[in-house]
Each structure stands twice: as C-alpha cells, then as structure tokens.
Design a protein around this motif. Structure first.
Motif, short mmCIF file in Angstrom:
data_model
loop_
_atom_site.label_atom_id
_atom_site.label_comp_id
_atom_site.label_asym_id
_atom_site.label_seq_id
_atom_site.Cartn_x
_atom_site.Cartn_y
_atom_site.Cartn_z
N ARG A 1 -95.82 -30.28 -22.01
CA ARG A 1 -96.75 -30.16 -23.14
C ARG A 1 -97.26 -28.73 -23.27
O ARG A 1 -97.30 -28.17 -24.37
CB ARG A 1 -97.93 -31.11 -22.94
CG ARG A 1 -98.94 -31.05 -24.09
CD ARG A 1 -100.27 -31.67 -23.72
NE ARG A 1 -100.80 -31.00 -22.54
CZ ARG A 1 -101.39 -31.62 -21.52
NH1 ARG A 1 -101.55 -32.92 -21.53
NH2 ARG A 1 -101.84 -30.94 -20.49
N ASP A 2 -97.62 -28.10 -22.13
CA ASP A 2 -98.10 -26.72 -22.18
C ASP A 2 -97.01 -25.76 -22.66
O ASP A 2 -97.28 -24.83 -23.41
CB ASP A 2 -98.64 -26.29 -20.81
CG ASP A 2 -99.92 -27.02 -20.45
OD1 ASP A 2 -100.56 -27.62 -21.34
OD2 ASP A 2 -100.28 -27.00 -19.25
N ALA B 1 -94.91 -23.21 -29.63
CA ALA B 1 -95.49 -23.36 -30.97
C ALA B 1 -96.35 -22.15 -31.32
O ALA B 1 -96.29 -21.65 -32.45
CB ALA B 1 -96.31 -24.64 -31.05
N ALA B 2 -97.12 -21.65 -30.35
CA ALA B 2 -97.95 -20.47 -30.61
C ALA B 2 -97.09 -19.26 -30.93
O ALA B 2 -97.47 -18.43 -31.76
CB ALA B 2 -98.85 -20.19 -29.41
N THR C 1 -100.58 -22.82 -34.16
CA THR C 1 -101.56 -22.95 -33.09
C THR C 1 -102.35 -24.25 -33.15
O THR C 1 -103.09 -24.56 -32.23
CB THR C 1 -102.55 -21.76 -33.12
OG1 THR C 1 -103.12 -21.69 -34.42
CG2 THR C 1 -101.82 -20.47 -32.80
N HIS C 2 -102.23 -25.00 -34.22
CA HIS C 2 -102.89 -26.31 -34.29
C HIS C 2 -101.86 -27.33 -33.80
O HIS C 2 -101.13 -27.93 -34.58
CB HIS C 2 -103.33 -26.62 -35.72
CG HIS C 2 -104.12 -27.88 -35.83
ND1 HIS C 2 -105.42 -27.97 -35.39
CD2 HIS C 2 -103.80 -29.09 -36.29
CE1 HIS C 2 -105.87 -29.20 -35.59
NE2 HIS C 2 -104.89 -29.89 -36.15
N SER C 3 -101.79 -27.49 -32.48
CA SER C 3 -100.69 -28.24 -31.89
C SER C 3 -100.95 -29.73 -31.74
O SER C 3 -100.07 -30.45 -31.32
CB SER C 3 -100.33 -27.64 -30.53
OG SER C 3 -101.45 -27.70 -29.68
N ASP C 4 -102.13 -30.20 -32.04
CA ASP C 4 -102.44 -31.61 -31.89
C ASP C 4 -102.93 -32.19 -33.22
O ASP C 4 -104.11 -32.43 -33.39
CB ASP C 4 -103.50 -31.83 -30.80
CG ASP C 4 -103.00 -31.46 -29.43
OD1 ASP C 4 -101.83 -31.76 -29.13
OD2 ASP C 4 -103.77 -30.86 -28.67
N ALA D 1 -94.59 -26.58 -24.68
CA ALA D 1 -94.45 -26.85 -26.12
C ALA D 1 -95.53 -26.10 -26.90
O ALA D 1 -95.26 -25.52 -27.95
CB ALA D 1 -94.53 -28.35 -26.39
N ARG D 2 -96.75 -26.10 -26.39
CA ARG D 2 -97.84 -25.38 -27.06
C ARG D 2 -97.58 -23.88 -27.07
O ARG D 2 -97.87 -23.20 -28.06
CB ARG D 2 -99.17 -25.71 -26.39
CG ARG D 2 -99.62 -27.11 -26.71
CD ARG D 2 -100.93 -27.45 -26.04
NE ARG D 2 -101.38 -28.76 -26.48
CZ ARG D 2 -102.21 -29.52 -25.81
NH1 ARG D 2 -102.73 -29.10 -24.67
NH2 ARG D 2 -102.56 -30.70 -26.27
N GLN D 3 -97.03 -23.35 -25.98
CA GLN D 3 -96.72 -21.92 -25.93
C GLN D 3 -95.63 -21.57 -26.94
O GLN D 3 -95.74 -20.60 -27.69
CB GLN D 3 -96.26 -21.52 -24.52
CG GLN D 3 -95.84 -20.07 -24.42
CD GLN D 3 -94.61 -19.88 -23.55
OE1 GLN D 3 -94.38 -20.63 -22.62
NE2 GLN D 3 -93.83 -18.88 -23.88
#
Length: 142
Positions: free
Chosen positions: A106-107, A113-114, A119-122, A109-111
């Motif tokens: 998950r982390d 995406a950023a 940055t609005h990953s959820d 994936a967020r990186q």
C-alpha cells in the motif's frame, strides 16, 4: 493664438502573463496511460519481490477512451479506464498479497501515485483490518 498640441493616447496593451518557468503543457491521454501502466507494473514487480510466485496478467484490455462522466461531461476531456492487472499465486484469500506485507505494498502504491501527482490516494474510506481490506467503511460495524 496659443500654441496647442493634440496628443493621442495609445490604447492600453494588456500585459501578457509569462508562463511559470516550470510549467509545461499537460500530458496527453496516451502519455498518462503509459505512465500509469508503468506504475501499475512497477507495483506488481514490488509485490513480487515480497511474495515470490505471483504471476500477473492484463485483463479487459479492449477499453477505449470515452467522454467524461458528470460534472465533466461538458468539457473536451476524455476518460480512460485502464485494464485490470490481476495475479495468480501468493495468498489466494486476498488476490495474492498476504496481510503481512499489505502495508508495504500500500505504501509503495501511494509513493508511485505521488510520483504521478495523484496524492489523494484513498478516494473511498476503507477498513484495513487483517483479512478484510476491501470492505467500505460504511459497512464496517453493521
């Protein structure tokens, strides 16, 4: 007779805004699709490094660009749903990614995406309890 001059005033010329030095045109839909596809493949490779034995396959690859949904349907924008990238192998309960490594995936994936300025990953609140990562928060506690 006094000496007079007639001065004509030049019309005001509006100042043109200079583009910000770091601005560039937005990427094309095709460029964005390629960048997101690479990010998805990078995430799958990362998950494979944590859980060997997973194989990934693109499905529903026939998707085409289409008009945006409301409220953007009045714009020239296009929407493109990416194909699904699914896995076989690993933990069969949760699509191959066991609960023990889910926070790392998950982390990552967020990186990724950023890196794409997403940055609005959820977009939907979810409960991330072991064994129940996909349940919407509105269903939790019923």
């Amino acid at each position: 007779m006094p000496w007079t001059t007639t001065r004509t005033r030049r019309p005001a010329i509006p100042k043109q805004r200079k583009p910000h030095r770091n601005s560039s045109p937005p990427p094309t839909l095709e460029d964005t699709q390629a960048r997101v596809t690479r990010a998805v493949e990078d995430l799958a490779a990362y998950a494979n490094s944590l859980v060997p034995g997973m194989t990934w396959t693109w499905t529903r690859t026939e998707r085409q660009p289409r008009a945006c949904d409301a409220p953007y349907d009045q714009t020239a924008g296009k929407r493109l749903d990416l194909p699904n990238y699914i896995t076989e192998g690993g933990d069969p309960t949760h699509g191959g990614i066991p609960d023990a490594v889910w926070p790392q995936v998950r982390d990552k994936a967020r990186q990724l995406a950023a890196d794409l300025a997403a940055t609005h990953s959820d977009p939907l609140p979810t409960a991330e309890k072991p064994g129940d990562r996909w349940r919407a928060a509105t269903e939790v506690g019923r």
